[in-house]
Scaffold this motif. Structure first.
Motif, PDB file in Angstrom:
ATOM      1  N   ALA A  51       0.837  -1.194   0.000  1.00  0.00           N
ATOM      2  CA  ALA A  51       0.000   0.000   0.000  1.00  0.00           C
ATOM      3  C   ALA A  51       0.872   1.244   0.000  1.00  0.00           C
ATOM      4  O   ALA A  51       2.007   1.218   0.475  1.00  0.00           O
ATOM      5  CB  ALA A  51      -0.917   0.002   1.224  1.00  0.00           C
ATOM      6  N   SER A  71       0.669   3.728   1.780  1.00  0.00           N
ATOM      7  CA  SER A  71       0.949   4.148   3.153  1.00  0.00           C
ATOM      8  C   SER A  71       2.065   3.336   3.799  1.00  0.00           C
ATOM      9  O   SER A  71       2.524   3.659   4.893  1.00  0.00           O
ATOM     10  CB  SER A  71      -0.316   4.029   4.003  1.00  0.00           C
ATOM     11  OG  SER A  71      -0.806   2.695   3.988  1.00  0.00           O
ATOM     12  N   THR A  98       2.494  -3.740   3.871  1.00  0.00           N
ATOM     13  CA  THR A  98       2.888  -4.716   2.852  1.00  0.00           C
ATOM     14  C   THR A  98       2.574  -6.128   3.332  1.00  0.00           C
ATOM     15  O   THR A  98       2.531  -6.400   4.534  1.00  0.00           O
ATOM     16  CB  THR A  98       4.388  -4.584   2.518  1.00  0.00           C
ATOM     17  OG1 THR A  98       4.726  -5.445   1.426  1.00  0.00           O
ATOM     18  CG2 THR A  98       5.250  -4.929   3.715  1.00  0.00           C
ATOM     19  N   VAL A 152      -5.527  -1.541   3.994  1.00  0.00           N
ATOM     20  CA  VAL A 152      -5.088  -0.339   3.277  1.00  0.00           C
ATOM     21  C   VAL A 152      -5.994   0.828   3.658  1.00  0.00           C
ATOM     22  O   VAL A 152      -7.080   0.648   4.218  1.00  0.00           O
ATOM     23  CB  VAL A 152      -5.116  -0.552   1.745  1.00  0.00           C
ATOM     24  CG1 VAL A 152      -4.251  -1.744   1.358  1.00  0.00           C
ATOM     25  CG2 VAL A 152      -6.546  -0.765   1.255  1.00  0.00           C
ATOM     26  N   GLU A 178      -6.519   4.541  -1.312  1.00  0.00           N
ATOM     27  CA  GLU A 178      -5.092   4.667  -1.623  1.00  0.00           C
ATOM     28  C   GLU A 178      -4.657   3.641  -2.676  1.00  0.00           C
ATOM     29  O   GLU A 178      -5.320   2.632  -2.906  1.00  0.00           O
ATOM     30  CB  GLU A 178      -4.239   4.531  -0.370  1.00  0.00           C
ATOM     31  CG  GLU A 178      -4.020   3.122   0.131  1.00  0.00           C
ATOM     32  CD  GLU A 178      -2.970   3.058   1.229  1.00  0.00           C
ATOM     33  OE1 GLU A 178      -1.986   3.816   1.177  1.00  0.00           O
ATOM     34  OE2 GLU A 178      -3.130   2.240   2.158  1.00  0.00           O
ATOM     35  N   GLU A 179      -3.534   3.914  -3.309  1.00  0.00           N
ATOM     36  CA  GLU A 179      -3.009   3.022  -4.342  1.00  0.00           C
ATOM     37  C   GLU A 179      -2.356   1.807  -3.700  1.00  0.00           C
ATOM     38  O   GLU A 179      -1.604   1.925  -2.735  1.00  0.00           O
ATOM     39  CB  GLU A 179      -2.001   3.763  -5.214  1.00  0.00           C
ATOM     40  CG  GLU A 179      -1.463   2.896  -6.361  1.00  0.00           C
ATOM     41  CD  GLU A 179      -0.532   3.668  -7.274  1.00  0.00           C
ATOM     42  OE1 GLU A 179      -0.871   3.850  -8.451  1.00  0.00           O
ATOM     43  OE2 GLU A 179       0.540   4.092  -6.795  1.00  0.00           O
ATOM     44  N   VAL A 180      -2.660   0.639  -4.269  1.00  0.00           N
ATOM     45  CA  VAL A 180      -2.053  -0.615  -3.833  1.00  0.00           C
ATOM     46  C   VAL A 180      -1.350  -1.228  -5.042  1.00  0.00           C
ATOM     47  O   VAL A 180      -1.935  -1.318  -6.127  1.00  0.00           O
ATOM     48  CB  VAL A 180      -3.096  -1.597  -3.273  1.00  0.00           C
ATOM     49  CG1 VAL A 180      -2.406  -2.836  -2.715  1.00  0.00           C
ATOM     50  CG2 VAL A 180      -3.946  -0.927  -2.200  1.00  0.00           C
ATOM     51  N   SER A 196      -1.159  -2.066 -10.332  1.00  0.00           N
ATOM     52  CA  SER A 196      -1.543  -1.082  -9.315  1.00  0.00           C
ATOM     53  C   SER A 196      -3.001  -0.679  -9.500  1.00  0.00           C
ATOM     54  O   SER A 196      -3.512  -0.630 -10.622  1.00  0.00           O
ATOM     55  CB  SER A 196      -0.646   0.158  -9.391  1.00  0.00           C
ATOM     56  OG  SER A 196       0.706  -0.168  -9.129  1.00  0.00           O
ATOM     57  N   THR A 236      -6.266   1.916  -7.474  1.00  0.00           N
ATOM     58  CA  THR A 236      -6.767   2.784  -6.405  1.00  0.00           C
ATOM     59  C   THR A 236      -8.248   2.532  -6.149  1.00  0.00           C
ATOM     60  O   THR A 236      -8.871   3.263  -5.384  1.00  0.00           O
ATOM     61  CB  THR A 236      -6.561   4.268  -6.758  1.00  0.00           C
ATOM     62  OG1 THR A 236      -7.245   4.550  -7.998  1.00  0.00           O
ATOM     63  CG2 THR A 236      -5.082   4.592  -6.913  1.00  0.00           C
ATOM     64  N   ILE A 290      -8.125  -7.714   0.225  1.00  0.00           N
ATOM     65  CA  ILE A 290      -8.021  -6.322   0.668  1.00  0.00           C
ATOM     66  C   ILE A 290      -9.004  -6.054   1.806  1.00  0.00           C
ATOM     67  O   ILE A 290     -10.156  -6.450   1.762  1.00  0.00           O
ATOM     68  CB  ILE A 290      -8.310  -5.357  -0.499  1.00  0.00           C
ATOM     69  CG1 ILE A 290      -7.240  -5.506  -1.588  1.00  0.00           C
ATOM     70  CG2 ILE A 290      -8.364  -3.916  -0.014  1.00  0.00           C
ATOM     71  CD1 ILE A 290      -5.839  -5.165  -1.131  1.00  0.00           C
ATOM     72  N   GLU A 344     -10.148  -2.582   3.461  1.00  0.00           N
ATOM     73  CA  GLU A 344     -10.006  -1.130   3.351  1.00  0.00           C
ATOM     74  C   GLU A 344     -10.510  -0.445   4.615  1.00  0.00           C
ATOM     75  O   GLU A 344     -11.640  -0.664   5.050  1.00  0.00           O
ATOM     76  CB  GLU A 344     -10.778  -0.611   2.143  1.00  0.00           C
ATOM     77  CG  GLU A 344     -10.554   0.856   1.855  1.00  0.00           C
ATOM     78  CD  GLU A 344     -11.292   1.300   0.600  1.00  0.00           C
ATOM     79  OE1 GLU A 344     -10.691   2.002  -0.218  1.00  0.00           O
ATOM     80  OE2 GLU A 344     -12.472   0.934   0.444  1.00  0.00           O
ATOM     81  N   CYS A 354      -2.564   6.288   7.372  1.00  0.00           N
ATOM     82  CA  CYS A 354      -3.396   6.848   6.305  1.00  0.00           C
ATOM     83  C   CYS A 354      -3.291   8.372   6.317  1.00  0.00           C
ATOM     84  O   CYS A 354      -3.230   8.991   7.381  1.00  0.00           O
ATOM     85  CB  CYS A 354      -4.851   6.421   6.474  1.00  0.00           C
ATOM     86  SG  CYS A 354      -5.091   4.621   6.440  1.00  0.00           S
TER      87      CYS A 354
END
Length: 290
Positions: free
Chosen positions: A76, A78, A81, A90, A94-96, A126, A128, A155, A157, A235
């Motif tokens: 992530a 942020s 991992t 995450v 946000e982008e993963v 990747s 988001t 995931i 979130e 975050c």
């Protein structure tokens, strides 16, 4: 008369030993599904009268390309991992980035089997837009097009956190040069970085309040106040606001026809220019000093 007999044999130890394949008296042979590299030979036997003669063909090798050995890693933005199977927590939106290795080509799928990134040489994917419960896994292809499949990552979130910046006085208008006290939404364990028009005026700290001042801290009309909040989970949330300056850009000069006069004589009218202000109402107040 003459008789020709064919007998096929196979070897899975690179030709050290061969095992006869029963029922293969034919010119050609279909091996079926192979799981490892296999060598084949065909023995041809010619029977003439009472005499039999046999000759083996040269070995023919069918190579089974080894499947890639690969592991999926999710990272992530942020910093969180995860490598291998499991759940990756995450931040909202946000982008993963998912990555793997060990192959010639890679394809990434979600839990429904939908390809999220077509087969390519890129080892990463990747997004988001992933939400809680979404699953990602990868197929890793070798040069022959055979593939192995990685474990999957699920995931989780974090819930979105809404923040805002408001003046402590609840009034967004201010006089030129006046300090402005403001408050961001308090979040336990969070760090707050304050900026005015992109310039940092307070480094990240636990203080959710800020009061503008002079220099870089001075707020003028049109400035954007930004607070960047980093939660304990790593975050990042951003909120902005603007304040309206009640500016008096021209006070105006005062003049009179007779600035010097005798005592006891009525003074001439003091004439002033109209002041230039940003307010909707202008009020003039006069004072004297003797």
């Amino acid at each position: 008369g003459t008789t020709t007999i064919y007998e096929w044999s196979r070897s899975t130890d690179l030709g050290a030993t061969y095992t006869a394949i029963g029922g293969t008296n034919s010119v050609s042979y279909s091996p079926g599904i192979l799981t490892s590299t296999t060598l084949f030979i065909r023995k041809t036997t010619s029977v003439l009268g009472t005499l039999s003669c046999s000759v083996n063909s040269l070995p023919y090798t069918i190579t089974i390309a080894p499947l890639p050995v690969s592991v999926l890693t999710g990272t992530a933005a942020s910093g969180a991992t995860l490598t291998g199977s499991g759940t990756l927590t995450v931040c909202d939106g946000e982008e993963v980035t998912f990555s793997t290795s060990g192959g010639a080509r890679y394809e990434f799928f979600d839990g429904t089997g939908l390809s999220r990134q077509a087969s390519s040489t890129s080892q990463t994917f990747s997004s988001t837009t992933l939400g809680s419960g979404d699953i990602i896994f990868a197929r890793v292809y070798n040069a022959a097009g055979c593939f192995s499949q990685t474990d999957s990552i699920t995931i989780n979130e974090s819930a979105a956190i809404a923040i805002s910046v408001t003046p402590s006085s609840t009034i967004y208008e201010f006089c030129t040069g006046a300090p402005i006290a403001m408050q961001a939404t308090p979040i336990p364990g969070a760090l707050y970085e304050w900026q005015i028009s992109g310039i940092q005026v307070r480094a990240p700290s636990s203080q959710s309040t800020y009061t503008s001042g002079a220099g870089a801290d001075l707020i003028t009309d049109g400035d954007i106040v930004t607070v960047i909040v980093t939660t304990g989970a790593g975050c990042t949330i951003t909120a902005t606001t603007t304040f309206i300056e009640n500016a008096i850009s021209r006070v105006g000069t005062l003049t009179t026809a007779t600035p010097t006069m005798c005592a006891g004589v009525p003074a001439s009218t003091i004439v002033g220019q109209a002041s230039v202000v940003s307010g909707t109402t202008t009020i003039y107040e006069w004072s004297r000093s003797t």
